[in-house]
Design a protein around this motif. Structure first.
Motif, short mmCIF file in Angstrom:
data_model
loop_
_atom_site.label_atom_id
_atom_site.label_comp_id
_atom_site.label_asym_id
_atom_site.label_seq_id
_atom_site.Cartn_x
_atom_site.Cartn_y
_atom_site.Cartn_z
N ASN A 89 -2.32 -0.73 -7.40
CA ASN A 89 -1.86 -0.94 -6.03
C ASN A 89 -1.72 0.38 -5.28
O ASN A 89 -2.12 0.50 -4.11
N MET A 90 -1.18 1.39 -5.94
CA MET A 90 -1.06 2.71 -5.33
C MET A 90 -2.42 3.27 -4.95
O MET A 90 -2.63 3.79 -3.84
N GLU A 91 -3.38 3.15 -5.86
CA GLU A 91 -4.72 3.66 -5.59
C GLU A 91 -5.37 2.90 -4.44
O GLU A 91 -6.03 3.50 -3.58
N ASP A 92 -5.19 1.58 -4.41
CA ASP A 92 -5.74 0.79 -3.31
C ASP A 92 -5.15 1.22 -1.97
O ASP A 92 -5.86 1.37 -0.98
N LEU A 93 -3.84 1.40 -1.93
CA LEU A 93 -3.18 1.79 -0.68
C LEU A 93 -3.68 3.14 -0.17
O LEU A 93 -4.00 3.29 1.00
N LEU A 94 -3.73 4.12 -1.08
CA LEU A 94 -4.14 5.46 -0.66
C LEU A 94 -5.62 5.51 -0.31
O LEU A 94 -6.01 6.10 0.71
N THR A 95 -6.47 4.89 -1.13
CA THR A 95 -7.91 4.91 -0.86
C THR A 95 -8.22 4.22 0.47
O THR A 95 -9.01 4.72 1.27
N THR A 96 -7.59 3.07 0.70
CA THR A 96 -7.79 2.37 1.96
C THR A 96 -7.24 3.18 3.12
O THR A 96 -7.83 3.22 4.21
N GLY A 97 -6.12 3.86 2.89
CA GLY A 97 -5.54 4.70 3.94
C GLY A 97 -6.47 5.82 4.36
O GLY A 97 -6.65 6.09 5.56
N THR A 104 -6.51 -0.79 10.76
CA THR A 104 -5.28 -0.51 10.02
C THR A 104 -5.50 -0.76 8.54
O THR A 104 -6.47 -1.41 8.13
N ILE A 105 -4.59 -0.25 7.71
CA ILE A 105 -4.65 -0.52 6.27
C ILE A 105 -4.49 -2.01 6.01
O ILE A 105 -5.22 -2.61 5.21
N ALA A 106 -3.55 -2.64 6.70
CA ALA A 106 -3.29 -4.06 6.48
C ALA A 106 -4.52 -4.92 6.76
O ALA A 106 -4.75 -5.93 6.10
N ALA A 107 -5.32 -4.50 7.73
CA ALA A 107 -6.51 -5.27 8.08
C ALA A 107 -7.62 -5.12 7.04
O ALA A 107 -8.56 -5.92 7.02
N ASN A 108 -7.52 -4.14 6.18
CA ASN A 108 -8.58 -3.86 5.22
C ASN A 108 -8.18 -4.07 3.77
O ASN A 108 -9.02 -4.00 2.88
N LEU A 109 -6.90 -4.32 3.53
CA LEU A 109 -6.41 -4.38 2.15
C LEU A 109 -5.86 -5.75 1.84
O LEU A 109 -5.03 -6.27 2.57
N PHE A 110 -6.37 -6.33 0.75
CA PHE A 110 -5.76 -7.56 0.24
C PHE A 110 -4.70 -7.17 -0.76
O PHE A 110 -4.98 -6.53 -1.76
#
Length: 431
Positions: free
Chosen positions: A273-281, A295-301
Motif C-alpha cells: 500500500n505504501m509503494e502504491d501510494l508513493l508511486t501513484t503520487g 489526483t492520487i485518489a482518481a488513479n489508485l484503487f
C-alpha cells in the motif's frame, strides 16, 4: 551563545509545563485535554493514510487522516526528533553515554537486550531506535533527556503541539501499547516532514538497513529500503491494537513525497500500500507538470480490509492462478462494473483493436472472475485502456478472467505492469 541560552530557557519552560501537565494543572490545548482513551468501534477499519508533498506540505491524498489511531513504534520518530534537537544544540554529543536503567531493561521486545547498568553511545542508541526499533533504548534515551520517561513523554506531546500535531498525545517514548497514546496519519506526516526539514544532517539514520553493535549485525524491519526505488525512510510500527504502521518517504526526479499508512493487515499489505501510494503520487506530480488535472485518489484503487481484490496465492504460478487469496476493502469505488460475460459477446459489442489479450486469473465461479475484471479495470484503467473484459469457461470448471482486443505490445506491457504489482497476468496470443 544567545541561541544556546534561549534554548535552555525554552527547555526549562517546557519542563515546567510538562510537570504541570503530569500533575493535571495545565494542558497544551483544550482539544488535547478532552481527548479520550482510544476505543475504536469494531466496525470501523483501522486503516488510515495520507500522502503529502514534502516541499510544499500540500496534501495529495488522505483516507481517515484525522481519525485517532495508535502510532506504535512510529512514536520513536518523535523520540529521535528530540534526540536530534539535543545533538544540534550541543546538549548531547554522539559519543555521550546512555545508561540502561532497570526500568529500561525491563521493557518488552523489540529491544537491544542490554542489562541494567550497561550503557551505549548516543550514536549507537539512535541506530538501535531507528533500525532495531529498540524499546529499551528508547526509554533510556527518554530518561537521559527528560529525567524520566513520563516527563519526556510530556515534552514529546508539547513539541508535537508546537509542530502542529493537534491530535497527538504521547505517554511513552517507545510506542508500546497504551490506550492513551494516540495520533493520526496527518500528525505523523507533519512530524515526518518536520524531522527531515529541521535535522537533514541526521536523516540518513532512517535509511540504514542494519548496523553493527558489539560485533553483531542487527538488521532492520523496513523492507522498502531495499525494494523500492528512491525510498529512504522513515519508521515502521506494529502492535496488535494498531496493526501494521509505516511512515515513509521517497524521492524521484528531485521531488520528495511523504506517506503514512496506519492499520495494515500484514507487513506485505502495508508495504504494498505504501509503494502504491508513493508511486501513484509521483505519477500524479509528473502528469500535473504536463498540465493534467488529476489526483492520487482518481488513479489508485485502495485495497484495504473489506471488499475483494484477488491476488496470487504465491509468487509463482502457471498463469491460470486457480488458487487465489482475497484482501478486503471498503472503498466505494470497488463496486462491480459491467463486463462482457463471454468473449463472443465482447466481440459483438465492439470491434477489437488487436488480436492479443491478457488473462488476469482463473476462478471457481463466474462471479469471482467478473469481480476480478472489475477490480483490475478500476485499479489499472490506463494499463487496460479500451480492452474488452470477458469470462471464458475452461476445462476443469475454472472461469478465466481475460481482457481482449489488445495489440501485442499493449498486452505485454499490461502484463509487465500488473505482474509488478503482484496481480496474476498471462499474455494471450491470437488463436
Amino acid at each position: 551563545m544567545f541561541a544556546k541560552a534561549f534554548s535552555a530557557v525554552r527547555i526549562s519552560a517546557a519542563l515546567a509545563m510538562a510537570g504541570s501537565i503530569l500533575c493535571g494543572v495545565a494542558a497544551p490545548t483544550a482539544a488535547l485535554a478532552e481527548m479520550p482513551y482510544l476505543q475504536l468501534n469494531k466496525t470501523e477499519p483501522k486503516y488510515a493514510a495520507i500522502v503529502i508533498d514534502a516541499n510544499s506540505g500540500e496534501m495529495l491524498y488522505d483516507k481517515r487522516a484525522d481519525s485517532p489511531r495508535y502510532p506504535a513504534s512510529v512514536t520513536k520518530v518523535m523520540t529521535l526528533y528530540l534526540a536530534f534537537e539535543a545533538l544540534s544544540e550541543g546538549r548531547l554529543k554522539p559519543t555521550d553515554r546512555v545508561v540502561i536503567s532497570p526500568r529500561a531493561a525491563a521493557q518488552a521486545p523489540t529491544k537491544l537486550g542490554l542489562p541494567a547498568g550497561d550503557s551505549l553511545s548516543v550514536d549507537e542508541a539512535i541506530r538501535a531506535m531507528s533500525v532495531k526499533s529498540a524499546n529499551d533504548v528508547a526509554v533510556a534515551m527518554a530518561e537521559r533527556l527528560g529525567g524520566s520517561e513520563s516527563r519526556f513523554a510530556a515534552l514529546m506531546t508539547l513539541r508535537g503541539q508546537e509542530l502542529g500535531m493537534r491530535n497527538t498525545r504521547f505517554v511513552n517514548a517507545s510506542g508500546l501499547p497504551d490506550s492513551r497514546q494516540i495520533s493520526t496519519a496527518r500528525d505523523l506526516a507533519i512530524l515526518s516532514r518536520a524531522i527531515m526539514r529541521d535535522f537533514p544532517q541526521y536523516y540518513s539514520y532512517f535509511s540504514q538497513t542494519s548496523f553493527t553493535f558489539r560485533g553483531n549485525t542487527i538488521r532492520g524491519h523496513n523492507r522498502l529500503l531495499t525494494s523500492m526505488q528512491g525510498f529512504d525512510g522513515l519508521k515502521t510500527g506494529y502492535t496488535n491494537a494498531s496493526g501494521y504502521n509505516l511512515a515513509g518517504s521517497a524521492v524521484r526526479d528531485g521531488r520528495r513525497l511523504i506517506a503514512v499508512v496506519l492499520g495494515g493487515s500484514s507487513t506485505a499489505w502495508r508495504d504494498n500500500n505504501m509503494e502504491d501510494l508513493l508511486t501513484t503520487g509521483f505519477d500524479v506530480l509528473k502528469r500535473r507538470s504536463r498540465g493534467e488535472r488529476t489526483t492520487i485518489a482518481a488513479n489508485l484503487f485502495e485495497d484495504e480490509p473489506r471488499g475483494p481484490i484477488m491476488r496470487p496465492s504465491s509468487e509463482q504460478g502457471d498463469g491460470d492462478q486457480a488458487g487465489m487469496t482475497i484482501v478486503l476493502t471498503d472503498d466505494p469505488r470497488a463496486k462491480p462494473v459491467k463486463v462482457a460475460p463471454t468473449l463472443k459477446a465482447a466481440k459483438a459489442a465492439a470491434k477489437p483493436k488487436g488480436q492479443w489479450g491478457v488473462q488476469v486469473g482463473a476462478f471457481k465461479s463466474k462471479g469471482l472472475a467478473n469481480e476480478q475484471l472489475s477490480l483490475v479495470r478500476s485499479r489499472f484503467a490506463r494499463v487496460i485502456a479500451d480492452a474488452e473484459g470477458a469470462v471464458e469457461g475452461a476445462a476443469g470448471g475454472n472461469f478465466r478472467a481475460q481482457f481482449q482486443g489488445l495489440t501485442a505490445e499493449a498486452a505485454r506491457g499490461a502484463c509487465t505492469a500488473l505482474s509488478a504489482k503482484r496481480v496474476p497476468c498471462m499474455v494471450l496470443s491470437p488463436r
